[in-house]
Design a protein around this motif. Sequence first.
Motif, PDB file in Angstrom:
ATOM      1  N   GLU A 307       8.279   5.867  -7.418  1.00  0.00           N
ATOM      2  CA  GLU A 307       6.994   5.452  -7.680  1.00  0.00           C
ATOM      3  C   GLU A 307       6.001   5.701  -6.312  1.00  0.00           C
ATOM      4  O   GLU A 307       4.834   6.229  -6.395  1.00  0.00           O
ATOM      5  N   GLU A 308       6.274   4.892  -5.355  1.00  0.00           N
ATOM      6  CA  GLU A 308       5.403   4.725  -3.928  1.00  0.00           C
ATOM      7  C   GLU A 308       5.498   6.268  -3.321  1.00  0.00           C
ATOM      8  O   GLU A 308       4.289   6.757  -2.785  1.00  0.00           O
ATOM      9  N   HIS A 310       5.501   9.157  -4.824  1.00  0.00           N
ATOM     10  CA  HIS A 310       5.011   9.786  -5.736  1.00  0.00           C
ATOM     11  C   HIS A 310       3.378   9.627  -5.381  1.00  0.00           C
ATOM     12  O   HIS A 310       2.528  10.523  -5.489  1.00  0.00           O
ATOM     13  N   LYS A 311       2.927   8.492  -5.041  1.00  0.00           N
ATOM     14  CA  LYS A 311       1.857   8.282  -4.759  1.00  0.00           C
ATOM     15  C   LYS A 311       1.084   8.769  -3.568  1.00  0.00           C
ATOM     16  O   LYS A 311      -0.127   8.970  -3.515  1.00  0.00           O
ATOM     17  N   THR A 391      -2.164  12.717  -0.653  1.00  0.00           N
ATOM     18  CA  THR A 391      -2.310  11.162  -0.561  1.00  0.00           C
ATOM     19  C   THR A 391      -3.274  10.487  -1.721  1.00  0.00           C
ATOM     20  O   THR A 391      -4.465  10.957  -1.430  1.00  0.00           O
ATOM     21  N   LEU A 393      -3.145   6.871  -2.064  1.00  0.00           N
ATOM     22  CA  LEU A 393      -3.047   5.591  -1.795  1.00  0.00           C
ATOM     23  C   LEU A 393      -4.439   5.086  -1.888  1.00  0.00           C
ATOM     24  O   LEU A 393      -5.341   5.780  -1.259  1.00  0.00           O
TER      25      LEU A 393
END
Length: 394
Positions: A307-308, A310-311, A391, A393
């Motif tokens: 999950e992280e 893919h973020k 990215t 995020l």
Amino acid sequence: MIEFSKKLQQLPQQFFAALVNKVNEALVEGRDVINLGQGNPDQPTPAHIVEALQIAANDPQTHKYSPFRGIAELKQAAADFYKREYNVDIDPATEVAVLGGTKIGLVELPLGLLNPGDYMLLPDPGYPDYLSGVALADVKFDTMPLQEENHFLPDYEALSADIKQRAKLMYLNYPNNPTGGVATHEFFEQTVQFAKENNIAVAHDFAYGAIGFDGERPPSFLQAPGAKEVGIELYTLSKSYNMAGWRIGFAVGNAKMIEAINIIQDHLFCSQFPAIQHAAAVALNEEQACVQELRALYERRRNVLVEEAHKIGWEITAPKGSFFAWLPVPAPYTSELFADYLLERADIAVAAGNGFGEYGEGYIRVGLLVGEERLREAIQRVAKLGLFAETVLK
């Protein structure tokens, strides 16, 4: 003048030892390294297994030599385990070899089955220490590419006639280290047929057998009809029960191959400390809730990592088993350059994919052996390097 033997000089460099040295140098400098590079379980051995060892160690009978080929209790436990978990019948007297960790069996087997100059088949990428047995037995090897488009399974039809004709022994490993790929029942049935047609013995390294995700249980090679006619399976307690430092495992299956291992060990060892063998039997025999809890822990960690990643636009494929993830390296880096870059610039240790073979180039191996927050932090550190244009995020 004391010199190393030619045999010793032929041994490959210990891949993981070099990785440890790099990490230790960074730690000495006081850096906060997130170590995702090794395969050392981070959880303690379950309490009931530790208690079994303590009780057994207090018995003076366990202070004596073990029978050369291991205690009957552990061999029976291995047979009962395979019957209960996989519905596979194992004769504890002739189809079980007790091992001081399955690495020993994997290194010993070429010595017992091959002559100098013979060939074996190894997966590529694959566990680097398979090459130790190649060097010690003075044998040669061909490789079977494991590629993502084939779910990291070897394509037997793609192997040349020469390779099939000269191979006498083949190693497989599912769930796979380093790719996280998982075999199917159909693949193992194909493997038995391939082995019979080409007169090749099979050794399946089932180190991560208990660690399958998304409700799918990794199959045992020995569940395939006829598997015991052509091969064995090696099962370690290191991963399933967090007993890596205990150095205990076993091989089961084809009686002739088991006897080859046992004969070698008759000359090298006097088996394992009997108290450890007793505790291993307890681990195999008793309630397996600790194994299911551990599998669930690794699955949660896997989900966080994916999950992280893919973020930040790092398109990685979720592994189906093992406690490793196989991550593609961003251009223009090679595996080794990217691994070094992560350690130097982000204090993240990973294993370079090329250390596992030619077909490991373009990947890094990440272990799910730190907590979820540290995995999140590792991906945040990667994000700050600005390597991924997508990215998102916040």
